[in-house]
Design an enzyme around this catalytic site. Structure first.
Site, PDB file in Angstrom:
ATOM      1  N   LYS A   1       1.516   1.067  -4.351  1.00  0.00           N
ATOM      2  CA  LYS A   1       0.860   2.102  -3.774  1.00  0.00           C
ATOM      3  C   LYS A   1      -0.445   2.549  -4.607  1.00  0.00           C
ATOM      4  CE  LYS A   1       2.288   4.587  -0.038  1.00  0.00           C
ATOM      5  NZ  LYS A   1       3.222   4.136   0.977  1.00  0.00           N
TER       6      LYS A   1
ATOM      7  N   ASP B   1      -1.528   4.830   4.572  1.00  0.00           N
ATOM      8  CA  ASP B   1      -0.632   5.776   4.500  1.00  0.00           C
ATOM      9  C   ASP B   1      -0.966   7.445   4.944  1.00  0.00           C
ATOM     10  OD1 ASP B   1       2.322   6.126   2.945  1.00  0.00           O
ATOM     11  OD2 ASP B   1       1.157   7.729   2.209  1.00  0.00           O
TER      12      ASP B   1
HETATM   13  O1  2IT Z   1       4.897   3.664   3.211  1.00  0.00           O
HETATM   14  C1  2IT Z   1       4.742   2.580   3.862  1.00  0.00           C
HETATM   15  O2  2IT Z   1       5.570   1.629   4.014  1.00  0.00           O
HETATM   16  C2  2IT Z   1       3.224   2.464   4.194  1.00  0.00           C
HETATM   17  N1  2IT Z   1       2.541   3.276   4.191  1.00  0.00           N
HETATM   18  C3  2IT Z   1       2.975   1.304   4.952  1.00  0.00           C
HETATM   19  C4  2IT Z   1       2.556   0.120   3.683  1.00  0.00           C
HETATM   20  C5  2IT Z   1       1.683  -1.354   4.274  1.00  0.00           C
HETATM   21  O3  2IT Z   1       1.528  -1.993   3.333  1.00  0.00           O
HETATM   22  O4  2IT Z   1       1.829  -1.445   5.416  1.00  0.00           O
END
Ligand code: 2IT
Length: 447
Positions: free
Chosen positions: A124, A164
């Site tokens: 993240k 996100d």
């Molecule tokens: O919380 C999540 O799963 C997302 N924000 C998507 C992450 C992604 O790599 O598509």
């Protein structure tokens, strides 16, 4: 392994990292029993290793606003776990972003990605940049400055960011443009959530919300119920809420509420397709106000300041906004108003007291890492299409998404069915995700 001991150690080491500690506590509680049946996990200190990110990049992001003033923010990328695949997870731009918030999200992402059936590790990132009130040009300059640092940390087989909260298609476009310029390669697989004409997967924008509704359908089916005709309260009005509203409407449910940081919009006759389309306008405006829906659709949407979506009478609650957005008092109010199911779509949307209340009061509950995994799963499908230099039709992607959500539900049932026949989805999701990652870590030795 004793959850209490590990938590005491982490609390002393990371005081004040409340979101991170909350997320770890929830997972450890769920897996403790199973873990202790595997002495090989204990010997390899799997839990002690799994709760720590592999590495954290922190960098300064300096950009110039429309007034010509220099602004400085902090950027992060947390590469949490790469046992089952390259680091994968979104970027969050929000004023409240801290290392604790991104550590909780990266930790959750690791288990979520394991549930998707696809080979993706957890990560993240993001920044304390606040998109509220920013112009399109300011957003672009910030994204470019952010990528100037981030690009060295990522790659299509290394770490693949996506969107996100505060990062959608527009931001991914600006981020990708700068990446391409710096790397001098058209490496589409380095980011997901791209535009459909330049490597993005069809249905990726809808996927988190669609997947959440497919999961809800599976859960209701398992409990002998049907979503048709149900009243649904949705929180938020961003990308996830938008996708959830489209699919809820398609499945014959009635969305009676959406909300924002300013309050709730009650929609007694149910949300319409026109109103759902307007959510995109509201998001693009960067005003962060749900009241705009009531202004645009007077008579259909009634705005109440300061109230949450959970004050509106519904059958099914779908938190689609932010962590800890549904407190124990909200859970009690939902039950009083006749709500009998809550599928958490936001990451850690429900506070521990709320989850406890749902589970002890016969309210069906499933956690975000299972319910919202359709988003990152479709990112995984985007990576596959990029690697093959092809693009699938909407029908193909939707069929795969259906299959993935069904399989996530099956894993929850397999690992979460209790002696009385009910399913503890929190336990089911945590154990299923954990077992996969733990086994891979064990296979790969002490690294
Ligand atoms: O919380 C999540 O799963 C997302 N924000 C998507 C992450 C992604 O790599 O598509």
């Amino acid at each position: 392994m004793k959850t209490k001991d590990i938590m005491a150690r982490l609390q002393a080491k990371y005081p004040g990292e409340s979101e991170y500690l909350q997320a770890v506590q929830e997972v450890l509680e769920s897996i403790e029993e199973v873990y202790n049946q595997h002495p090989e996990f204990e010997k390899a200190k799997i839990v002690e290793r799994m709760v720590e990110p592999d590495r954290i990049f922190t960098f300064r992001v300096t950009w110039v606003d429309d007034k010509g003033e220099v602004q400085t923010n902090t950027g992060y990328r947390i590469q949490f776990n790469s046992a089952i695949g390259p680091y994968k997870g979104g970027l969050r731009f929000h004023r409240a972003v801290t290392p604790s918030m991104l550590k909780f999200l990266g930790f959750e992402q690791t288990f979520k990605n394991a549930l998707t059936t696809l080979p993706m590790g957890g990560a993240k990132g993001g920044s304390d940049f606040d998109p509220k009130g920013k112009t399109d040009e300011e957003i672009m300059r910030f994204c470019q400055a952010f990528m100037l640092e981030l690009w060295q940390c990522i790659g299509p087989d290394q770490d693949i960011p996506a969107g996100d909260v505060g990062v959608g298609g527009r931001e991914i476009g600006y981020l990708y443009g700068m990446y391409k310029k710096l790397a001098r390669e058209y490496n589409t697989g380095v980011l997901t959530g791209k535009g459909a004409t330049w490597g993005g997967s069809i249905l990726r924008p809808e996927a988190t919300g669609f997947g959440a509704l497919y999961f809800t359908q599976n859960l209701l089916h398992h409990a002998g119920k049907d979503i048709k005709g149900c009243k649904v309260a949705v929180s938020g009005f961003g990308n996830v809420a938008w996708g959830a509203c489209i699919k809820a409407l398609e499945l014959g449910a009635k969305v009676v509420a959406i909300s924002g940081p300013d309050g709730v919009c009650e929609i007694p006759d149910g949300i319409t397709r026109e109103m759902i389309d307007y959510m995109l306008v509201m998001r693009a405006s960067n005003r962060d106000r749900v009241e705009d829906m009531a202004t645009r659709f007077p008579g259909q949407a009634v705005f109440t300041p300061g109230k949450k979506a959970w004050s509106v009478k519904c059958d099914i609650a779908l938190p689609c906004a932010f962590q800890n957005e549904l407190a124990e008092e909200d859970a009690k109010q939902l039950k009083e108003n006749g709500c009998w199911c809550c599928c958490e779509v936001s990451n850690m949307g429900c506070q521990p007291g709320a989850i406890h209340f749902f589970q002890h009061n016969g309210i069906l509950f499933a956690p975000g890492k299972a319910v919202n995994a359709g988003g990152v799963a479709t990112s995984g499908l985007e990576m596959t299409q990029n690697a093959e230099h092809i693009s699938w039709s909407g029908k193909e992607v939707d069929e795969k998404l259906h299959f993935i959500m069904k399989s996530i539900h099956e894993q929850c049932v397999k690992f979460g069915t209790q002696p009385d026949g009910t399913v503890d989805y929190v336990k089911g999701a945590n154990i299923a995700g954990f077992m996969k990652v733990a086994q891979a870590m064990l296979d790969q030795g002490t690294i």
